[in-house]
Design an enzyme around this catalytic site. Sequence first.
Site, short mmCIF file in Angstrom:
data_model
loop_
_atom_site.label_atom_id
_atom_site.label_comp_id
_atom_site.label_asym_id
_atom_site.label_seq_id
_atom_site.Cartn_x
_atom_site.Cartn_y
_atom_site.Cartn_z
CE1 TYR A 171 -3.61 -2.34 0.05
CE2 TYR A 171 -3.69 -2.19 2.24
CZ TYR A 171 -4.22 -2.52 1.23
OH TYR A 171 -5.24 -3.53 1.16
CE LYS A 205 -6.48 -6.08 0.43
NZ LYS A 205 -6.97 -6.02 1.71
#
Length: 306
Positions: A171, A205
Amino acid sequence: MTTTAAIARPTLRDLNLSPGKRARLYELLYRSGPANGTLLFLPYDHGIEHGPVDFLGNPESADPAAIFRLGVEGRFSGVVTHIGLARRYYPEVAGRVPLVVKVNGKTNIPPDDAAFSPLTGTVEEAVALGASAIGYTLYVGSPAQADDFRQLNEVRRECERLGMPLIVWSYPRGSAVEAKGGRDSLYAVDYAARLAVELGADVVKINLPKPHKEGTAYPKEYEALEGDRFEMTRRVVASAQRCLVLFSGGSYREDDRFLEDVDMGMRAGAAGLIAGRNMWQRPHAQALDLIERVHGILQRYGQPEA
């Protein structure tokens, strides 16, 4: 919804995993969840990452036991929690749905410009609980990035030693990222996808990329892709190379919009989806209905065993 064939993604053989990692990831891909070479995870790390506010719209979602039951009934590839919930609640469903243990996390109280997730558990503890994979959150571009790299390296070594697949939540965060297009921009997400495989992730992810914010100094090489959501999505998957890509489900959205994004991500070459709030923020019956529709999409993008 389009039925265009998906961009090819890496096979299990392409990942060149150790026997322990390969065996566990094989079970996740072909013996649980959709069981066709795709992945569908139910994350429930929000109590640390966001606080209890995420559970207010659907009070039953505050009960971890209800989430694990949803994981079983929804035929997920795994439920993702931190060590405390795994220890308290997973024994009731062990063997019926796989477990992924997140080993680091942070609250959303400190500013994102200093984002860093300290360890909340160990790989060894996760193995003892019966986990099938390890989750780790990496904040790309944070001023604390050097500490993050060192910590991730230690977790990666433990995953190698104990044969545990490593799933990295990659992220982008921080003012430097915002100045170059924003945390979910194509530049930032593309960098995050590549960084994860460079640092040893087996699965990454990421969020679906968005156009760069106006007035930011993002690299001009990305200009040609601006505005084409599918091409932007395909770009970030390609950057992960021999690493399986999972797209985040993100915040709650209406069914059709959510499902369109799931389909686009799979067409672009993703291996699957990690979606929490779009599942358990709905009442149980509605969640199961949506999950079945997601399964229908994933069945179209299966991959033969390799």
